[in-house]
Design a protein around this motif. Structure first.
Motif, mmCIF file in Angstrom:
data_model
loop_
_atom_site.group_PDB
_atom_site.id
_atom_site.type_symbol
_atom_site.label_atom_id
_atom_site.label_comp_id
_atom_site.label_asym_id
_atom_site.label_seq_id
_atom_site.Cartn_x
_atom_site.Cartn_y
_atom_site.Cartn_z
ATOM 1 N N ASP A 127 43.847 48.470 25.143
ATOM 2 C CA ASP A 127 44.340 47.658 24.032
ATOM 3 C C ASP A 127 43.909 46.195 24.160
ATOM 4 O O ASP A 127 43.690 45.511 23.149
ATOM 5 C CB ASP A 127 45.871 47.725 23.968
ATOM 6 N N ALA A 128 43.787 45.707 25.407
ATOM 7 C CA ALA A 128 43.464 44.294 25.616
ATOM 8 C C ALA A 128 41.989 44.004 25.435
ATOM 9 O O ALA A 128 41.597 42.910 25.005
ATOM 10 C CB ALA A 128 43.908 43.866 27.020
ATOM 11 N N GLY A 129 41.122 44.982 25.757
ATOM 12 C CA GLY A 129 39.695 44.716 25.752
ATOM 13 C C GLY A 129 39.323 43.788 26.906
ATOM 14 O O GLY A 129 40.138 43.473 27.768
ATOM 15 N N GLY A 130 38.087 43.335 26.940
ATOM 16 C CA GLY A 130 37.658 42.421 27.982
ATOM 17 C C GLY A 130 37.175 43.144 29.227
ATOM 18 O O GLY A 130 37.136 44.380 29.298
ATOM 19 N N THR A 131 36.808 42.358 30.234
ATOM 20 C CA THR A 131 36.302 42.888 31.499
ATOM 21 C C THR A 131 37.329 42.666 32.594
ATOM 22 O O THR A 131 38.386 42.069 32.368
ATOM 23 C CB THR A 131 34.998 42.184 31.892
ATOM 24 N N GLY A 136 45.599 39.270 34.609
ATOM 25 C CA GLY A 136 46.216 40.525 34.221
ATOM 26 C C GLY A 136 45.214 41.668 34.187
ATOM 27 O O GLY A 136 45.513 42.795 34.613
ATOM 28 N N HIS A 137 44.014 41.395 33.673
ATOM 29 C CA HIS A 137 42.970 42.421 33.679
ATOM 30 C C HIS A 137 42.656 42.865 35.103
ATOM 31 O O HIS A 137 42.536 44.068 35.393
ATOM 32 C CB HIS A 137 41.682 41.883 33.032
ATOM 33 N N LEU A 138 42.528 41.900 36.006
ATOM 34 C CA LEU A 138 42.148 42.219 37.377
ATOM 35 C C LEU A 138 43.243 43.009 38.086
ATOM 36 O O LEU A 138 42.971 43.977 38.810
ATOM 37 C CB LEU A 138 41.852 40.922 38.131
ATOM 38 N N LEU A 139 44.500 42.626 37.864
ATOM 39 C CA LEU A 139 45.612 43.343 38.484
ATOM 40 C C LEU A 139 45.650 44.798 38.014
ATOM 41 O O LEU A 139 45.877 45.713 38.816
ATOM 42 C CB LEU A 139 46.932 42.641 38.152
ATOM 43 N N CYS A 140 45.441 45.009 36.737
ATOM 44 C CA CYS A 140 45.465 46.386 36.228
ATOM 45 C C CYS A 140 44.292 47.205 36.762
ATOM 46 O O CYS A 140 44.446 48.396 37.085
ATOM 47 C CB CYS A 140 45.447 46.370 34.690
ATOM 48 N N ARG A 141 43.119 46.589 36.867
ATOM 49 C CA ARG A 141 41.991 47.314 37.439
ATOM 50 C C ARG A 141 42.264 47.696 38.888
ATOM 51 O O ARG A 141 41.855 48.765 39.352
ATOM 52 C CB ARG A 141 40.723 46.452 37.350
ATOM 53 N N LEU A 142 42.951 46.842 39.608
ATOM 54 C CA LEU A 142 43.281 47.148 40.993
ATOM 55 C C LEU A 142 44.236 48.339 41.074
ATOM 56 O O LEU A 142 44.060 49.237 41.913
ATOM 57 C CB LEU A 142 43.903 45.924 41.671
#
Length: 675
Positions: A493-497, A503-509
């Motif tokens: 939903d957020a898009g991006g890398t 927040g993106h990095l935490l979720c990828r982790l």
């Protein structure tokens, strides 16, 4: 072994009998209290005695500065910080602290207790009762009133000898050496008039940059004669210090006096850049502040070392009094709090970059000032307090201040009416404190609430952070696929890398952890390596260390012990950079398993033993995601098989008796710790 002491200044003068008496008392007594007037040198004597105890190498030493505390709310937390206890438990704070210190042979110094006598009485009584090998050294203007408390009345220096020597050394250090016989005689007369009080002697020595000894004696002597008739309350030595401070204040230039008052708002040593930001205004512009800092340092009102300015407590008290008289206390506290709120915002904005480790260090060194800012904002601007603790809670939770983070979050949430992303962030941060204390269901409830709030408010960052927290709770409860689904929905939903935001990095982790937990090792390894490369390029440590953790775990699952060891060492190096005791405990467990898999039984057991100490330092038994437990058990058995039962137990005992930081240093920086 504890080694937490402030920097010990050179040039300690005299006190041979007092030091000998203290050394004996600290060997035979449980509570030793140094009493005496402000400015008599209690703290300096305690520091010298503690340093000699530490250098003897027989026991650990920890120093807790209590003067910055306005009340007892953070008393136990301050002592826990001093003894390296990063409390992650839900038990009463004092119970957890007593458990941590129960078997430790240590000297605990509580400096400046006079404004917290009753709370310190209760604290010390409990610790002495529960910790049979603990000795407590207290400095206070009055005793704590404990049974068996050994009191040492700290008097002034002998005016004719040690006080003169201190004057001579301080004058020489300030660039105004005293050498002529006539001047030395005048100095002896001055020291006698000052009753040998060390603070008074230091301040007067600082005046020689602008005056001769004869002028100082004449001007100060007249002031002392005026106060000798009793117009100032208290015994002569009290009057000597107050008169000397007052005279030093009068001799300061107007800009120096104003800066003296304004700089008293700081609790920690402070650099000139921060002084300029917080203390400027009116007649104090940037250039004038620089000149005033130099002047106050020459006059010994401030000490200057390693680029930081520090003010002694008694001198600070005088500055605070003048700040009140000038009517600037509220405005100075407002500027101080606004500065540290800005610092926290900058730390958040810099979290993904190469300055991440520096921000962790800076927030740690400013801890007392951040607490002061929070206290002020809670009483005056609770919405700003909510924002500040929402920004601080994550780094605080990682680096030893979890209990304080939770307490401030609860207070700010209760007092603030703020809504929107600031409140969502604070609720999320409260969830982080809950999950780190093992309260997974409460954390999950907070995470779900934050997710719903963020979705309604179109707060993308809030949604990602909530997904991270909810995913983390799923992982810890053994539900990796639920964790994966949660973060993938938020990322989609957020898009991006991965590096679009924290927040993106935490979720990828979390996704990497979930893939590992689900046994999808190839996919987990690819994603972990990709994240790690991005972190290395940006100089980011926190996420990088957890990608190393996952790569080490995957290496063990795939019987690649050498790779697992390399990544576990890299993970520990990252956590050491950030000062994350919880992460170091996790990393030592993993490294021990990897070393055992390589056949390095002695080093594996050393890592296991150090890990147990780090786990106790957060108040928990070994923790982590569920898949780590069987790994620990398997390779503990491997290490035991390598060394035999007796060899394993001997190695574990050696590790338990060795300072865990020494073991960590050897593992990371020794000849076989290279990566």
């Amino acid at each position: 072994m504890l080694r937490n002491l402030p920097t010990v200044p050179a040039g300690f003068v005299g006190r041979r009998e007092e030091l000998a008496h203290l050394a004996e008392a600290l060997r035979t007594q449980r509570v030793v209290t140094l009493t005496g007037a402000g400015g008599v040198g209690k703290s300096r004597l305690a520091l010298e005695a503690a340093d000699r105890t530490l250098r003897a190498g027989e026991r650990g030493v920890a120093w807790a500065d209590l003067w910055p505390l306005p009340d007892d709310r953070l008393l136990v937390a301050s002592v826990a910080d001093a003894v390296d206890f990063a409390d992650h438990t839900t038990n009463p704070a004092l119970d957890s602290l007593a458990d941590w210190l129960a078997d430790r042979d240590a000297l605990l110094v509580l400096d400046s207790c006079e404004h917290l006598v009753e709370p310190c009485h209760r604290l010390v009584a409990r610790l002495v009762h529960s910790c049979p090998r603990l000795t407590v050294l207290v400095t206070s203007r009055e005793p704590l009133g404990l049974p068996g408390e050994h009191l040492v009345d700290v008097g002034p220096l002998p005016p004719a000898t040690d006080a003169v020597e201190m004057f001579r050394l301080r004058a020489a250090a300030a660039g105004s050496p005293v050498s002529s016989p006539a001047d030395l005689v005048a100095v002896a007369r001055l020291c006698a008039r000052l009753e040998g009080m060390p603070l008074a002697v230091e301040l007067i020595a600082g005046q020689l940059a602008h005056r001769t000894v004869e002028e100082v004696e004449l001007e100060l002597g007249a002031r002392l004669d005026i106060t000798a008739d009793g117009t100032l309350p208290g015994p002569p030595r009290h009057r000597a210090v107050r008169t000397t401070i007052g005279w030093s204040h009068e001799l300061c230039a107007p800009a120096e006096r104003l800066l003296w008052a304004r700089i008293s708002v700081f609790r920690e040593p402070v650099d000139s850049h921060t002084v300029r930001l917080v203390c400027a205004g009116g007649p104090l512009d940037g250039d004038e502040i620089g000149r005033a800092l130099t002047g106050l340092s020459r006059k010994s009102v401030l000490s200057h070392a390693d680029g930081l300015y520090r003010m002694l407590d008694t001198v600070r008290e005088y500055g605070r009094m003048w700040l009140d008289r000038l009517g600037e206390s509220r405005a100075s506290a407002d500027r101080h709090a606004a500065h540290f709120l800005g610092t926290a915002r900058d730390a958040r904005d810099g979290w993904l970059g190469e300055q991440q480790a520096r921000w962790y260090e800076r927030l740690g060194s400013a801890h007392a000032d951040l607490c002061a800012a929070l206290d002020h904002l809670l009483s005056r601007q609770p919405d700003s307090a909510l924002e500040l603790i929402g920004l601080l809670a994550f780094p605080w939770s990682c680096c030893g201040h979890l209990r304080e983070a939770a307490a401030y979050l609860e207070d700010a949430l209760a007092l603030s009416a703020a809504s929107g992303p600031v409140r969502t962030r604070a609720l999320w941060a409260l969830g982080i404190t809950r999950v780190l204390r093992g309260e997974h269901e409460q954390a999950a409830q907070l995470a779900a609430f934050c997710r719903d709030r963020a979705d309604v408010q179109d707060d993308v960052d809030g949604t990602l952070h909530a997904a991270y927290l909810l995913g983390l709770t799923h992982l810890l409860l053994g539900r990796p696929m639920a964790a994966r689904q949660e973060v993938e929905r938020a990322l989609r939903d957020a898009g991006g890398t991965a590096f679009t935001s924290a927040g993106h990095l935490l979720c990828r982790l979390v996704r990497v952890f979930a893939l590992t937990g689900a046994g999808l090792l190839d996919e987990a390894r690819r994603e972990a390596e990709e994240l790690r490369r991005g972190c290395v390029e940006r100089g980011e440590w926190w996420t990088r260390s957890y990608t190393d953790y996952q790569l080490a775990l995957i290496g063990l699952f795939e019987d690649r012990a050498e790779d697992a060891t390399a990544h576990a060492l890299s993970m520990l190096d990252g956590k050491r950079h950030l000062g994350d005791s919880f992460g170091i405990a996790l990393g030592l467990d993993l490294l021990a398993s990897a070393l055992a898999a390589q056949g390095a039984g002695e080093r594996a057991v050393a890592a296991y033993g150090a890990g147990e100490t780090y786990w106790s330092a957060v108040g928990h038994p070994q923790r982590g995601t569920p898949e780590l437990g069987p790994v620990r058990e398997r390779y503990e058995d491997t290490a035991r098989a390598l060394l035999g039962d007796d060899g394993y137990e001997r190695a574990l005992l050696r590790s338990a008796l060795t300072d865990p930081e020494t073991i960590l240093h050897g593992l990371l920086d020794g000849p076989r710790g290279s990566r």
